[in-house]
Write a protein that holds these residues in place. Structure first.
Motif, short mmCIF file in Angstrom:
data_model
loop_
_atom_site.label_atom_id
_atom_site.label_comp_id
_atom_site.label_asym_id
_atom_site.label_seq_id
_atom_site.Cartn_x
_atom_site.Cartn_y
_atom_site.Cartn_z
N MET A 1 0.83 -1.21 0.00
CA MET A 1 0.00 0.00 0.00
C MET A 1 0.86 1.25 0.00
O MET A 1 0.52 2.24 -0.64
CB MET A 1 -0.95 0.00 1.20
N MET A 2 1.96 1.21 0.73
CA MET A 2 2.87 2.37 0.73
C MET A 2 3.43 2.60 -0.67
O MET A 2 3.50 3.75 -1.14
CB MET A 2 4.01 2.15 1.72
N ALA A 3 3.82 1.54 -1.34
CA ALA A 3 4.35 1.67 -2.70
C ALA A 3 3.28 2.21 -3.65
O ALA A 3 3.55 3.11 -4.46
CB ALA A 3 4.87 0.33 -3.20
N GLN B 1 3.11 5.82 -5.78
CA GLN B 1 2.81 5.90 -7.21
C GLN B 1 1.62 6.83 -7.47
O GLN B 1 1.61 7.59 -8.44
CB GLN B 1 2.54 4.51 -7.78
N VAL B 2 0.62 6.75 -6.60
CA VAL B 2 -0.56 7.62 -6.73
C VAL B 2 -0.13 9.09 -6.59
O VAL B 2 -0.57 9.95 -7.35
CB VAL B 2 -1.63 7.23 -5.69
N ILE C 1 -0.42 12.39 -9.08
CA ILE C 1 -0.89 13.73 -8.72
C ILE C 1 0.15 14.78 -9.11
O ILE C 1 -0.19 15.83 -9.66
CB ILE C 1 -1.26 13.82 -7.23
N ASP C 2 1.41 14.49 -8.85
CA ASP C 2 2.48 15.42 -9.24
C ASP C 2 2.42 15.71 -10.74
O ASP C 2 2.51 16.87 -11.16
CB ASP C 2 3.86 14.85 -8.91
N ARG C 3 2.26 14.66 -11.54
CA ARG C 3 2.19 14.85 -12.99
C ARG C 3 0.94 15.65 -13.38
O ARG C 3 0.99 16.49 -14.28
CB ARG C 3 2.23 13.51 -13.72
N ALA C 4 -0.17 15.40 -12.69
CA ALA C 4 -1.40 16.13 -13.00
C ALA C 4 -1.27 17.62 -12.70
O ALA C 4 -1.91 18.45 -13.34
CB ALA C 4 -2.58 15.54 -12.22
N GLN D 1 -8.75 10.47 -4.53
CA GLN D 1 -9.66 9.50 -3.92
C GLN D 1 -8.91 8.20 -3.59
O GLN D 1 -9.10 7.62 -2.52
CB GLN D 1 -10.84 9.22 -4.84
N ARG D 2 -8.07 7.77 -4.51
CA ARG D 2 -7.32 6.53 -4.28
C ARG D 2 -6.35 6.68 -3.10
O ARG D 2 -6.23 5.78 -2.27
CB ARG D 2 -6.56 6.11 -5.55
#
Length: 172
Positions: free
Chosen positions: A34-36, A40-41, A45-48, A65-66
């Protein structure tokens, strides 16, 4: 209908329960998978939100949300995960409640960047096993929703029509 106080209380409760979820994850050691995934999530967000790029709002909302779903589950407590989900189902208490109307709020992108900085700090605190810090960061993060609620109800009430669910709020 809900009163403004009901909404403020629901947002505060979300912060308390998400804070508890974060503290437990830090103290027990969060699930590595989950940490990994959370990392990644946050990269998504950074890219968005990347400078110079048109913001990908849909990616931001889905990733936000994720991230909050993962946060609720990192401590391996089904009870706390259920409570986070339950409190988040109250009108205007979910982590994405004000994202539908924030494009109308000045410094919208700055607000999302601030939220992302909080996400990163929260994940770092969990990874470093800093329970009290993780809890405080999660509570502070939830207060962004209160700031947005105050903005659209007190400073710019004409925006209320653009925020889903705000029609259910009666004055306190």
């Amino acid at each position: 209908t809900f009163t403004e106080n009901d909404i403020a209380d629901a947002i505060e409760l979300r912060g308390v329960i998400e804070g508890t979820a974060a503290r437990i994850a830090a103290e027990r050691g969060a699930d590595p998978a989950m940490m990994a995934e959370a990392s990644q999530v946050l990269d998504r967000i950074d890219r968005a939100l990347a400078d110079g790029a048109a913001m990908d709002f849909d990616v931001y909302v889905a990733a936000n949300q994720r991230f909050h779903h993962l946060l609720a589950n990192m401590g391996r407590s089904p009870l706390i995960a259920r409570e986070v989900e339950r409190i988040s189902s109250l009108p205007l208490a979910s982590p994405s409640a004000f994202l539908g109307g924030q494009e109308l709020i000045p410094d919208f992108r700055a607000s999302l960047i601030r939220a992302q900085q909080q996400h990163r700090a929260l994940l770092e605190a969990i990874d470093n096993r800093e329970g009290a810090r993780a809890e405080a960061l999660a509570r502070e993060h939830a207060r962004l929703a209160q700031e947005n609620f105050d903005y659209v109800t007190r400073r710019k009430p004409t925006l209320a029509a653009h925020v889903p669910g705000l029609a259910l709020v009666a004055s306190s």
